[in-house]
Design an enzyme around this catalytic site. Sequence first.
Site, short mmCIF file in Angstrom:
data_model
loop_
_atom_site.label_atom_id
_atom_site.label_comp_id
_atom_site.label_asym_id
_atom_site.label_seq_id
_atom_site.Cartn_x
_atom_site.Cartn_y
_atom_site.Cartn_z
N HIS A 126 13.80 -18.82 7.43
CA HIS A 126 14.05 -17.90 8.56
C HIS A 126 14.71 -18.59 9.75
O HIS A 126 15.15 -17.92 10.69
CB HIS A 126 12.75 -17.25 9.04
CG HIS A 126 12.13 -16.32 8.04
ND1 HIS A 126 12.83 -15.29 7.45
CD2 HIS A 126 10.87 -16.28 7.50
CE1 HIS A 126 12.03 -14.64 6.61
NE2 HIS A 126 10.85 -15.21 6.60
N ASP A 163 11.75 -15.74 -2.18
CA ASP A 163 10.69 -15.38 -1.23
C ASP A 163 10.74 -13.87 -0.98
O ASP A 163 11.80 -13.24 -1.06
CB ASP A 163 10.94 -16.13 0.08
CG ASP A 163 9.79 -16.03 1.06
OD1 ASP A 163 8.99 -16.97 1.12
OD2 ASP A 163 9.70 -15.00 1.77
N HIS A 165 10.45 -12.32 1.70
CA HIS A 165 11.16 -12.01 2.95
C HIS A 165 12.61 -12.49 2.85
O HIS A 165 12.88 -13.53 2.25
CB HIS A 165 10.48 -12.72 4.13
CG HIS A 165 9.03 -12.38 4.28
ND1 HIS A 165 8.03 -13.17 3.76
CD2 HIS A 165 8.43 -11.33 4.88
CE1 HIS A 165 6.85 -12.63 4.05
NE2 HIS A 165 7.07 -11.50 4.72
N ASP A 244 5.45 -15.37 -2.10
CA ASP A 244 4.75 -14.25 -1.46
C ASP A 244 5.16 -12.89 -2.02
O ASP A 244 4.68 -11.86 -1.54
CB ASP A 244 4.91 -14.29 0.07
CG ASP A 244 6.31 -14.68 0.51
OD1 ASP A 244 7.21 -14.75 -0.35
OD2 ASP A 244 6.51 -14.93 1.72
#
Length: 307
Positions: A126, A163, A165, A244
């Site tokens: 991120h 991931d 996200h 995740d």
Amino acid sequence: MTTAFITHPSCRQHDMGQYHPECPERLDAIGDRLIAAGLDVHLHHYVAPAATREQIARVHGERYIDEIEAASPQTGLNYIDPDTALNPYSLDAARHAAGAVVKAVDLAMSGECTTAFCAVRPPGHHAERGRAMGFCVFNNIAIGARHAIEHHGLERVAIVDFDVHHGNGTEDVFTGDPHVLMVSTFQHPLYPYCGLDNPSPLMVNVPLSPGSGGAEFRAAVTDAWLPAMAKFRPQLVMISAGFDAHREDPLANLKLTESDYAWVTRELIKVARAHADGRIVSSLEGGYSLSALGRSVAEHLRELIAE
Ligand SMILES: [Zn+2]
């Protein structure tokens, strides 16, 4: 074929408070599970060096590094983003997390190891060129990819991000860069609420609806990622390995299992064998159910070791 496992004690000391899901125990869960599964003895263990300022600056620039250094506290926690804090050890951990990926690239390029996993935190995907966010300080996988390109002279690096996200930071760093193909899947809608626009032909981002499981994930990989990678012919495959999207993860709503992580790892090994002399560098991103994280990393590494 040998697989490196790279970490550093400082990654265990970065701690954002008692209730933060991105916690030091994540690394314990991985290490414990690898021992219990009998995989640890097959790994070649390395202590991560700190990334140099020059290596980090290839992605983030000098000004951002100055800002992070200035934000590093003597005591307590300093929030640099609503979700991201530095404790007195975090800057050291962030430097070693990035350095682990640089080391992994060096090991893969020298042939000392064919594949590598970096068990590091803070995670990285991120972190944008000029902004820390979403538990991330430096973009570890991006710093490693830039090192592969600028130090080792590679012309084509693929970054795979599974991931849950979207890897907005990696997208920010490499949009418009002809040397890097990014392929990803992520839950949408979900933090950081972007990734739908595929800003260049080398950004292949596939959103998955909440509730999607292995079938939807495998279809995205088969239909979108693999053709893009076959066309790109990466000389190195790098993985932003967040776990995740697992069905037990408390932060999201996808339904992957360990077998999906094993499957995608095998598919990526085929890509790496075809184009990259088998070279794979994988680095930990998310994964917040300690049990599911340990089990998933173990299956990911079981495939890399077997390669
Ligand atoms: Zn994540």
